[in-house]
Design a protein around this motif. Structure first.
Motif, PDB file in Angstrom:
ATOM      1  N   ALA A  91       0.283  -1.542  -0.324  1.00  0.00           N
ATOM      2  CA  ALA A  91      -0.059   0.366   0.218  1.00  0.00           C
ATOM      3  C   ALA A  91       1.131   1.326   0.072  1.00  0.00           C
ATOM      4  O   ALA A  91       0.609   2.196  -0.866  1.00  0.00           O
ATOM      5  CB  ALA A  91      -0.723   0.212   0.987  1.00  0.00           C
ATOM      6  N   GLU A  92       1.438   1.581   0.563  1.00  0.00           N
ATOM      7  CA  GLU A  92       2.660   2.324   0.693  1.00  0.00           C
ATOM      8  C   GLU A  92       3.890   3.101  -0.605  1.00  0.00           C
ATOM      9  O   GLU A  92       3.469   4.095  -0.872  1.00  0.00           O
ATOM     10  CB  GLU A  92       3.940   2.139   2.235  1.00  0.00           C
ATOM     11  N   GLU A  93       3.605   1.625  -1.182  1.00  0.00           N
ATOM     12  CA  GLU A  93       4.773   1.640  -1.759  1.00  0.00           C
ATOM     13  C   GLU A  93       4.036   1.862  -3.152  1.00  0.00           C
ATOM     14  O   GLU A  93       4.567   2.759  -3.785  1.00  0.00           O
ATOM     15  CB  GLU A  93       5.385  -0.133  -2.242  1.00  0.00           C
ATOM     16  N   ILE A  94       2.701   1.366  -3.329  1.00  0.00           N
ATOM     17  CA  ILE A  94       1.866   2.216  -4.554  1.00  0.00           C
ATOM     18  C   ILE A  94       1.304   3.613  -4.191  1.00  0.00           C
ATOM     19  O   ILE A  94       1.644   3.803  -5.668  1.00  0.00           O
ATOM     20  CB  ILE A  94       0.169   1.095  -4.203  1.00  0.00           C
ATOM     21  N   ALA A  95       1.296   4.198  -3.451  1.00  0.00           N
ATOM     22  CA  ALA A  95       0.959   5.691  -2.764  1.00  0.00           C
ATOM     23  C   ALA A  95       2.507   6.090  -3.684  1.00  0.00           C
ATOM     24  O   ALA A  95       2.370   7.718  -4.847  1.00  0.00           O
ATOM     25  CB  ALA A  95       0.488   5.629  -1.245  1.00  0.00           C
ATOM     26  N   ARG A  96       3.282   5.366  -2.980  1.00  0.00           N
ATOM     27  CA  ARG A  96       4.744   6.655  -3.530  1.00  0.00           C
ATOM     28  C   ARG A  96       4.966   6.144  -5.615  1.00  0.00           C
ATOM     29  O   ARG A  96       5.347   7.539  -5.996  1.00  0.00           O
ATOM     30  CB  ARG A  96       5.719   5.323  -3.551  1.00  0.00           C
ATOM     31  N   LEU A  97       4.432   4.719  -5.850  1.00  0.00           N
ATOM     32  CA  LEU A  97       4.456   4.674  -7.833  1.00  0.00           C
ATOM     33  C   LEU A  97       3.561   5.712  -8.172  1.00  0.00           C
ATOM     34  O   LEU A  97       3.527   5.805  -9.726  1.00  0.00           O
ATOM     35  CB  LEU A  97       4.598   4.094  -7.680  1.00  0.00           C
ATOM     36  N   LEU A  98       2.079   5.428  -7.338  1.00  0.00           N
ATOM     37  CA  LEU A  98       1.513   7.286  -8.344  1.00  0.00           C
ATOM     38  C   LEU A  98       1.736   7.808  -8.637  1.00  0.00           C
ATOM     39  O   LEU A  98       1.530   8.476  -9.342  1.00  0.00           O
ATOM     40  CB  LEU A  98      -0.093   6.809  -7.586  1.00  0.00           C
ATOM     41  N   ARG A  99       2.316   8.527  -7.163  1.00  0.00           N
ATOM     42  CA  ARG A  99       2.727   9.912  -7.320  1.00  0.00           C
ATOM     43  C   ARG A  99       4.219   9.669  -8.315  1.00  0.00           C
ATOM     44  O   ARG A  99       4.053  10.650  -9.615  1.00  0.00           O
ATOM     45  CB  ARG A  99       3.300  10.422  -5.777  1.00  0.00           C
ATOM     46  N   LEU A 100       5.098   9.506  -8.578  1.00  0.00           N
ATOM     47  CA  LEU A 100       6.230   9.060  -9.484  1.00  0.00           C
ATOM     48  C   LEU A 100       6.365   9.225 -10.777  1.00  0.00           C
ATOM     49  O   LEU A 100       6.414   9.245 -11.517  1.00  0.00           O
ATOM     50  CB  LEU A 100       7.311   7.835  -8.447  1.00  0.00           C
ATOM     51  N   ARG A 101       5.276   8.258 -11.024  1.00  0.00           N
ATOM     52  CA  ARG A 101       4.834   7.669 -12.240  1.00  0.00           C
ATOM     53  C   ARG A 101       3.760   8.764 -12.600  1.00  0.00           C
ATOM     54  O   ARG A 101       3.665   8.119 -14.279  1.00  0.00           O
ATOM     55  CB  ARG A 101       4.082   6.305 -12.680  1.00  0.00           C
ATOM     56  N   ASP A 102       3.064  10.154 -11.831  1.00  0.00           N
ATOM     57  CA  ASP A 102       2.233  10.385 -12.005  1.00  0.00           C
ATOM     58  C   ASP A 102       0.772   9.097 -13.063  1.00  0.00           C
ATOM     59  O   ASP A 102       0.450  10.447 -14.476  1.00  0.00           O
ATOM     60  CB  ASP A 102       2.275  11.640 -12.808  1.00  0.00           C
ATOM     61  N   VAL A 110      -7.440   3.261 -10.719  1.00  0.00           N
ATOM     62  CA  VAL A 110      -6.720   2.220 -10.282  1.00  0.00           C
ATOM     63  C   VAL A 110      -7.187   1.055 -10.032  1.00  0.00           C
ATOM     64  O   VAL A 110      -7.936   1.568  -9.232  1.00  0.00           O
ATOM     65  CB  VAL A 110      -5.310   3.136 -10.014  1.00  0.00           C
ATOM     66  N   ILE A 111      -6.842  -0.101 -10.691  1.00  0.00           N
ATOM     67  CA  ILE A 111      -7.662  -1.131  -9.950  1.00  0.00           C
ATOM     68  C   ILE A 111      -6.199  -2.237  -9.178  1.00  0.00           C
ATOM     69  O   ILE A 111      -5.298  -2.388  -9.755  1.00  0.00           O
ATOM     70  CB  ILE A 111      -8.054  -2.232 -10.501  1.00  0.00           C
ATOM     71  N   VAL A 112      -6.350  -2.284  -7.888  1.00  0.00           N
ATOM     72  CA  VAL A 112      -5.380  -2.582  -7.037  1.00  0.00           C
ATOM     73  C   VAL A 112      -5.796  -4.610  -6.445  1.00  0.00           C
ATOM     74  O   VAL A 112      -6.462  -4.076  -5.813  1.00  0.00           O
ATOM     75  CB  VAL A 112      -4.653  -1.728  -5.609  1.00  0.00           C
ATOM     76  N   ASP A 113      -5.132  -4.956  -7.282  1.00  0.00           N
ATOM     77  CA  ASP A 113      -5.197  -6.781  -7.110  1.00  0.00           C
ATOM     78  C   ASP A 113      -4.610  -7.163  -5.208  1.00  0.00           C
ATOM     79  O   ASP A 113      -2.898  -7.601  -5.589  1.00  0.00           O
ATOM     80  CB  ASP A 113      -5.525  -7.459  -8.103  1.00  0.00           C
ATOM     81  N   PHE A 114      -4.479  -6.537  -4.394  1.00  0.00           N
ATOM     82  CA  PHE A 114      -3.772  -6.922  -3.319  1.00  0.00           C
ATOM     83  C   PHE A 114      -4.503  -8.578  -2.709  1.00  0.00           C
ATOM     84  O   PHE A 114      -5.054  -9.338  -3.575  1.00  0.00           O
ATOM     85  CB  PHE A 114      -4.603  -6.556  -2.173  1.00  0.00           C
ATOM     86  N   ILE A 115      -3.163  -9.252  -2.048  1.00  0.00           N
ATOM     87  CA  ILE A 115      -3.300 -11.224  -2.005  1.00  0.00           C
ATOM     88  C   ILE A 115      -4.872 -10.898  -0.824  1.00  0.00           C
ATOM     89  O   ILE A 115      -4.807 -10.039  -0.462  1.00  0.00           O
ATOM     90  CB  ILE A 115      -1.913 -11.279  -1.604  1.00  0.00           C
ATOM     91  N   GLU A 168      -6.833   2.125   5.365  1.00  0.00           N
ATOM     92  CA  GLU A 168      -6.272   3.485   5.358  1.00  0.00           C
ATOM     93  C   GLU A 168      -4.752   3.245   5.316  1.00  0.00           C
ATOM     94  O   GLU A 168      -4.441   4.459   5.109  1.00  0.00           O
ATOM     95  CB  GLU A 168      -6.401   3.128   7.419  1.00  0.00           C
ATOM     96  N   ARG A 169      -4.672   2.517   5.045  1.00  0.00           N
ATOM     97  CA  ARG A 169      -2.963   3.353   5.226  1.00  0.00           C
ATOM     98  C   ARG A 169      -2.641   3.912   3.384  1.00  0.00           C
ATOM     99  O   ARG A 169      -1.590   4.774   4.064  1.00  0.00           O
ATOM    100  CB  ARG A 169      -1.957   1.371   5.339  1.00  0.00           C
ATOM    101  N   LEU A 170      -3.458   2.869   2.542  1.00  0.00           N
ATOM    102  CA  LEU A 170      -3.583   3.829   1.510  1.00  0.00           C
ATOM    103  C   LEU A 170      -3.935   4.825   0.985  1.00  0.00           C
ATOM    104  O   LEU A 170      -3.490   5.666   0.802  1.00  0.00           O
ATOM    105  CB  LEU A 170      -3.962   2.479   0.188  1.00  0.00           C
ATOM    106  N   VAL A 171      -5.101   5.117   2.402  1.00  0.00           N
ATOM    107  CA  VAL A 171      -5.849   6.505   2.109  1.00  0.00           C
ATOM    108  C   VAL A 171      -4.109   7.405   2.753  1.00  0.00           C
ATOM    109  O   VAL A 171      -4.442   8.617   2.612  1.00  0.00           O
ATOM    110  CB  VAL A 171      -6.539   6.486   2.544  1.00  0.00           C
ATOM    111  N   SER A 172      -4.049   6.525   4.423  1.00  0.00           N
ATOM    112  CA  SER A 172      -3.148   8.407   4.884  1.00  0.00           C
ATOM    113  C   SER A 172      -1.694   8.097   4.417  1.00  0.00           C
ATOM    114  O   SER A 172      -1.083   9.779   3.946  1.00  0.00           O
ATOM    115  CB  SER A 172      -2.850   7.409   6.402  1.00  0.00           C
ATOM    116  N   THR A 173      -1.825   7.359   3.388  1.00  0.00           N
ATOM    117  CA  THR A 173      -0.141   7.133   2.434  1.00  0.00           C
ATOM    118  C   THR A 173       0.199   8.675   1.443  1.00  0.00           C
ATOM    119  O   THR A 173       1.003   8.891   1.262  1.00  0.00           O
ATOM    120  CB  THR A 173       0.252   6.350   1.835  1.00  0.00           C
ATOM    121  N   MET A 174      -0.970   8.150   0.902  1.00  0.00           N
ATOM    122  CA  MET A 174      -1.758   9.495  -0.486  1.00  0.00           C
ATOM    123  C   MET A 174      -2.297  10.630  -0.017  1.00  0.00           C
ATOM    124  O   MET A 174      -2.069  11.487  -0.979  1.00  0.00           O
ATOM    125  CB  MET A 174      -2.535   8.621  -1.226  1.00  0.00           C
TER     126      MET A 174
END
Length: 418
Positions: free
Chosen positions: A325-336, A341-346, A359-365
């Protein structure tokens, strides 16, 4: 430590934003290719398409810009009609009008433009015809939001609209008034300039990448800003002395060899982050696939088999998803990455774990300055979110379409014989 690194080369300027040592945003501007987002043009309508409720307008670029019917209606949503009129009732071929670029040209598509003008300042965004006051949702304190909204109502003139940005937190009436007066004068000069020009032509150009980021991203949360060019450093200091003198001491000079060395490390991180498969520190990994309609991100445990004392598959999966979740939030910003966006979490069995991952995804974003919305889990157990994209994706530096397969990514292993 949070840091802005500016490296001025012979033909381009690169800016990297690092948060706690991690690369989260990267910008590149060539001297011959300035950004268009935010520019204001006097344009001429060249084609009106009732079936699409849109028009194409000539702004003097290679491709005509796209103007949708919503961007011709009143900028105040509450004042828009419930039933949209036909675009033919709002604009006609050959008509001249002022437009502002809201989205850069991309691929075969021209720029997206609007007649809902917005001029960003340090503390606020000025909208000459919006007739309302808004406050950034990123300001957590309800009392501060109410204070700023009241100040905004007192300062604005009838018909004007302003949105108070996160940088306005704690600002007094004098500081906000200074920002508003500057933006009001800027708009007046742009509006008057239209009388002296013929369409298509540029009336106002958005700031270069460095002063733009100083205005928008250089806050008290940034511990240091380094730059390798003395002239540009002095211009940044002068800019900060006007609206944020407390940040001047955080601007430092970095000799070109030192700056170039750091940029080489950032280039390596960019290459890693723009791969289809992105590794996680634990041994898990993400797979990122983009299409015309949406971006899909798949989360996998990979080599991660859990930590000592955690012999539960559920906990192993949960740990991987939290890290992802934290890495996805970073990549969304970095790659713009923009759009859907659909995320297939395990798959996780416990609802509590699903809530914590969301909550982790929301807070990181929350640090993402682009408008976004985490919608939540779908019935199929996928995470759905949207994010607004403005600039051209810098992935073009690292990825190009294969001329053999044209992007299908398949290799023929045998030919069928008839």
């Amino acid at each position: 430590m949070n840091e802005l690194i500016v490296h001025c080369g012979e033909n381009r300027t690169e800016v990297a934003l690092l948060e706690h040592g991690k690369l989260v945003e990267f910008y590149e501007e060539h001297k011959q290719e300035r950004t268009m987002a935010g520019n204001i043009y006097r344009a001429r309508v060249v084609n009106v398409l009732p079936g699409m409720q849109a028009a194409f307008v000539d702004i003097g670029q290679k491709k005509n810009a796209f103007l949708y019917v919503d961007d011709l209606l009143d900028p105040h949503l509450e004042k828009q009609p419930k039933n949209k009129p036909s675009i033919t009732a709002l604009v006609r071929e050959g008509e001249e009008l002022l437009v502002q670029v809201t989205k850069e040209p991309s691929g075969s598509k021209g720029a997206r433009v609007t007649t809902h003008f917005a001029l960003p300042g340090r503390c606020m965004v000025y909208m000459p015809f919006a007739d309302y006051v808004g406050v950034s949702r990123k300001l957590g304190s309800e009392a501060e939001r109410n204070r700023l909204k009241l100040l905004g109502e007192q300062l604005r003139e009838p018909g004007e609209g302003i949105i108070l940005r996160t940088a306005a937190e704690g600002a007094g009436a004098e500081q906000l008034s200074y920002d508003l007066l500057f933006l009001r004068k800027l708009w007046t000069s742009i509006y008057e300039r239209r009388k002296e020009s013929e369409a298509p032509c540029l009336l106002y150009g958005e700031l270069d990448v460095v002063p733009r980021l100083v205005r928008d991203a250089f806050t008290t949360e940034i511990d240091r800003m380094s730059i390798n060019e003395q002239d540009k450093l002095q211009s940044i200091v002068s800019l900060l002395q006007g609206f944020a003198p407390e940040l001047v001491s955080r601007v430092t000079y970095a000799p070109t060899p030192e700056s170039r060395s750091r940029m080489q490390g950032i280039e390596r991180e960019l290459e890693r982050s723009f791969q289809r498969k992105v590794s996680l520190a634990s041994g898990g990994y993400l797979v990122v696939d983009s299409t015309e309609a949406l971006t899909v991100i798949d989360v996998n445990t990979g080599k991660y088999i859990g930590t000592d004392g955690k012999d539960s598959l559920e906990l192993t999966v949960f740990d991987t998803n939290m890290e992802a979740a934290e890495e996805i939030a970073r990549l969304l910003r970095l790659r713009d990455i923009g759009g859907i966006v659909i995320v297939d979490f395990i798959d996780m069995q416990q609802d509590r774990h699903k809530e914590e991952v969301q909550e982790r995804l929301v807070s990181t974003m929350k640090k993402d300055r682009s408008k976004h919305h985490v919608i939540g889990w779908t019935k199929l157990g996928l995470m759905e979110l949207t994010r607004r994209k403005i600039r051209e994706n810098i992935s073009q530096r690292f990825i190009e379409t294969c001329q053999a397969c044209k992007g299908s990514g398949k290799v023929a292993v045998r030919t069928r014989k008839l």
